[in-house]
Scaffold this active site. Structure first.
Site, PDB file in Angstrom:
ATOM      1  N   GLU A 435       0.847  -1.199   0.000  1.00  0.00           N
ATOM      2  CA  GLU A 435       0.000   0.000   0.000  1.00  0.00           C
ATOM      3  C   GLU A 435       0.882   1.248   0.000  1.00  0.00           C
ATOM      4  O   GLU A 435       1.672   1.458   0.914  1.00  0.00           O
ATOM      5  CB  GLU A 435      -0.882  -0.022   1.253  1.00  0.00           C
ATOM      6  N   ASP A 511      -1.090  -1.123   5.680  1.00  0.00           N
ATOM      7  CA  ASP A 511      -0.950  -0.547   7.020  1.00  0.00           C
ATOM      8  C   ASP A 511      -1.811  -1.304   8.028  1.00  0.00           C
ATOM      9  O   ASP A 511      -2.845  -1.874   7.666  1.00  0.00           O
ATOM     10  CB  ASP A 511      -1.393   0.922   7.025  1.00  0.00           C
ATOM     11  N   ASP A 513      -3.970  -0.265   9.980  1.00  0.00           N
ATOM     12  CA  ASP A 513      -5.060   0.619  10.407  1.00  0.00           C
ATOM     13  C   ASP A 513      -6.324   0.282   9.612  1.00  0.00           C
ATOM     14  O   ASP A 513      -6.361  -0.684   8.853  1.00  0.00           O
ATOM     15  CB  ASP A 513      -4.666   2.095  10.234  1.00  0.00           C
ATOM     16  N   ASP A 515      -7.828   1.880   7.079  1.00  0.00           N
ATOM     17  CA  ASP A 515      -7.663   1.958   5.624  1.00  0.00           C
ATOM     18  C   ASP A 515      -6.891   0.757   5.097  1.00  0.00           C
ATOM     19  O   ASP A 515      -7.206   0.208   4.038  1.00  0.00           O
ATOM     20  CB  ASP A 515      -6.912   3.249   5.239  1.00  0.00           C
TER      21      ASP A 515
END
Length: 660
Positions: A435, A511, A513, A515
């Site tokens: 990403e 990541d 997180d 997203d």
């Protein structure tokens, strides 16, 4: 105004609806979280491990397992006996706490003042799980001139603790535990004899001089094992083919002046290289069999590879154009490895795989110099071993070239932003779908360019759940992914041509997180919908980068170190361990990674790319079958499914921990 009528069909949700599972209830509710439920062997093994830990600590010389006619199993040892005095804080007999409390045991305090320096685990569930899943369990402990007995049923005390002085002629010390496993928790109530015999035999192997006995009342058979020659004897008896060079054994343990590891940490090993037959591979950590391997095996592999590679370089034995890889040396190796690790971190409660990152360095650091010395002392054997490894490398490279030729000249031009690897052998090649460009840059710098390729993705990938196959290539990102992996989109019933596949592992790296999770879901949707055979054949993986870094200052002889945690739970465990080692929490610096882009190349390699220390999860169908998975993904990813998604959120919303 009339009162609003309440619907009688809806259950009431109030304070009394919340149930707290106490004591051993969690084990009975979800036994599969704590043990293997195909048969009761593992709950018996928990008791056996305790007896073995006594022998490992130097207090026992005999372990006897008896299979009784009534289906019960007893384990007897001549160790120190479980203490039965009152616990200073809990005000209950210690022996009762050990069998009725999760996370109660004598193996949490390591080093000075602890009962065990090395033991088979630190999850602390142990024999309390055995007790919870048994209809009856009896404990007899002999120590300090007294004998104590108590009995449990379904995890609860039914015969309170009774203590009496020892009579003349009774054994002085030791513990006997007799277990009646509860058949309702297991698919089969029968113990697998082959596995039990293997387990007992391996305990005798790993503790030279200790006598291990198995008595079967039904068949009136008694088997006894005692290996004075340890690992070498065992491996020679188990090998199916003759070794190419003499069996090689060694050991290495840290002394009190070691700067990185605690005194006593290290490993003993016996390794044999054979030309044919299935290799024999067994590894143990503090006598616990690690059937799924782990970081100690990675350390053995690394040590063997580095030593053989340096011998080959010193004698200029490598033919031009041949690149040696760890698996070329390891492929024909049979071994028995017994590691001692002070605070072992295992994957899952049944301790099948060691996860401790330091174990790679620990084992490799002792194996490499010992093997290098041995090879230089036995140059002829060294050359034979080098020949075996070089032959394996040539076979691997030839196989890679054959695949390349079959593709012909019609191969699509690879995407410009793909940073490819040098190897063409799909068994070892890995593609990381990363990403963002910044993380992609770190990954390119930190990767092993021999067999790791990187394809950075910009932003969110298209939701392809309802996209026609013919329209997929209109999207640049998906076009690049398909061309890079070398397989065309296909359906579940198709037979796609996988001969063009360019990477054995396709790893999603995003990541840690919200997203990142979304990108993960979108890519998994793409593979499940349009490349299902890659999931079927085990080629798709999800990388798990850490969320936290803990900088621990130097303590005593231990240098400063950087530790990584996947989540809050691991962070707490690291901080607890530091506290025990005398480093206060406020001295540890905790930093949270906002994303992969914050990691430099070295950190990304150490935590996420290095095969020995990373966490890589294979993607396959879970509890649901193919059709049910399609139905669930339709609800989650379908355009006209907003109502279904809302229903799912209402049902499961309270079980999600949102990290804001």
């Amino acid at each position: 105004m009339p009162a609003k009528p309440t619907s009688p069909s809806l259950p009431e949700y109030s304070e009394s609806s919340i149930r707290v599972l106490k004591g051993l209830e969690p084990v009975k509710q979800r036994p599969g979280m704590y043990t293997r439920t195909d048969n009761p062997l593992h709950i018996v093994q928990e008791v056996l491990d305790n007896a073995a830990d006594e022998a490992l600590a130097g207090y026992g010389k005999k372990i006897k397992v008896s299979l009784h006619l009534d289906g019960s199993v007893s384990i007897e040892d001549d160790g120190r006996g479980i203490p039965f005095g009152l616990h200073p804080e809990e005000n209950a007999p210690v022996v009762e706490l050990v069998f009725t409390r999760l996370h109660a045991g004598g193996k949490f305090d390591k080093g000075q003042g602890g009962a065990y320096s090395f033991s088979g685990g630190l999850h602390g569930v142990g024999v309390s799980v055995t007790n919870a899943l048994s209809t009856r369990l009896e404990v007899t402990s002999h120590r300090e001139g007294q004998m104590a007995c108590l009995a449990f049923a379904g995890g609860d005390v039914v015969e309170a603790l009774q203590v009496r002085p020892l009579q003349a002629g009774e054994r002085k010390q030791g513990t006997t535990v007799r277990v009646w496993p509860d058949a309702k928790y297991f698919e089969s109530s029968q113990l697998p004899m082959g596995e039990l015999v293997h387990l007992l035999r391996s305990k005798a192997v790993l503790m030279p001089g200790v006598i291990v006995t198995l008595a079967n009342e039904k068949t009136r058979d008694t088997q006894t094992w005692q290996y004075k020659g340890g690992l070498r004897d065992y491996l020679m008896q188990t090998l199916v083919a003759d070794p190419v060079i003499p069996l090689w054994e060694g050991e290495g343990f840290a002394d009190s002046s070691h700067d990185s590891f605690a005194e006593g940490e290290g490993a003993a090993w016996a390794v044999a290289f054979t030309d044919e037959g299935a290799p024999v591979r067994e590894s143990y950590v503090n006598l616990i069999p690690t059937s799924a391997g782990g970081t100690h095996e990675s350390g053995l592999r690394d040590g063997l590879f580095q030593a053989v590679k340096s011998f080959i370089e010193l004698h200029s034995l490598l033919p031009k154009g041949v690149k040696l890889m760890p698996e070329d040396v390891f492929a024909r190796a049979s071994y028995v490895l017994s590691a001692k690790v002070l605070d072992p971190q295992f994957q899952g409660q049944i301790k099948e795989r060691l996860n401790s990152r330091d174990a790679v360095r620990l084992v490799s650091g002792f194996v490499r110099p010992v093997l290098e010395l041995w090879l230089h002392e036995h140059v002829e054997y060294g050359k034979k071993l080098a020949e075996l490894a070089i032959k394996a490398a040539q076979t691997r490279q030839r196989a890679g070239q054959k695949v390349e030729k079959r593709k012909g000249s019609g191969v699509a031009v690879l995407p410009g932003k793909l940073t490819d690897c040098e190897s063409r052998d799909i068994a070892y090649n890995e593609l990381f779908l990363v990403e963002g460009d910044s993380a992609g840059g770190s990954a390119k710098m930190g990767r092993d360019k021999e067999n790791q390729a990187v394809l950075p993705l910009r932003g969110k990938v298209l939701n392809t759940w309802e996209v026609e196959r013919d329209r997929l290539f209109a999207n640049n990102e998906i076009h690049d992914i398909a061309v890079a992996i070398g397989v065309d989109p296909h359906g579940p019933e198709d037979e796609p041509d996988l001969s063009g596949l360019r990477y054995g592992k396709i790893c999603i790296l995003s990541d840690a997180d919200v997203d990142g999770s979304h990108i993960q879901v979108l890519l998994l949707t793409l593979f499940f919908r349009h490349f299902p055979k890659l999931i079927d054949t085990g080629h798709v993986f999800v990388a798990r980068p850490p969320l936290f870094r803990v900088d621990v200052p130097a303590r005593g002889k231990k240098p400063a170190s950087k530790l990584y945690a996947l989540d809050e739970g691991e962070l707490t465990a690291i901080l607890d361990k530091c506290t025990k080692e005398g480093v206060p929490r406020d001295k540890c610096t905790i930093s949270r990674f906002k994303g992969l882009g914050e990691m430099n190349a070295d950190q990304l390699w150490e935590t996420t790319l290095n095969p020995d220390t990373r966490r890589l999860m294979p993607v396959h169908l879970g509890a649901l079958d193919f059709a049910a998975t399609v139905a669930l993904l339709t609800k989650l990813m379908g355009k006209g499914e907003a109502a279904s998604r809302r229903e799912l959120m209402e049902l499961h919303g309270d079980s999600v921990e949102v990290d804001i």
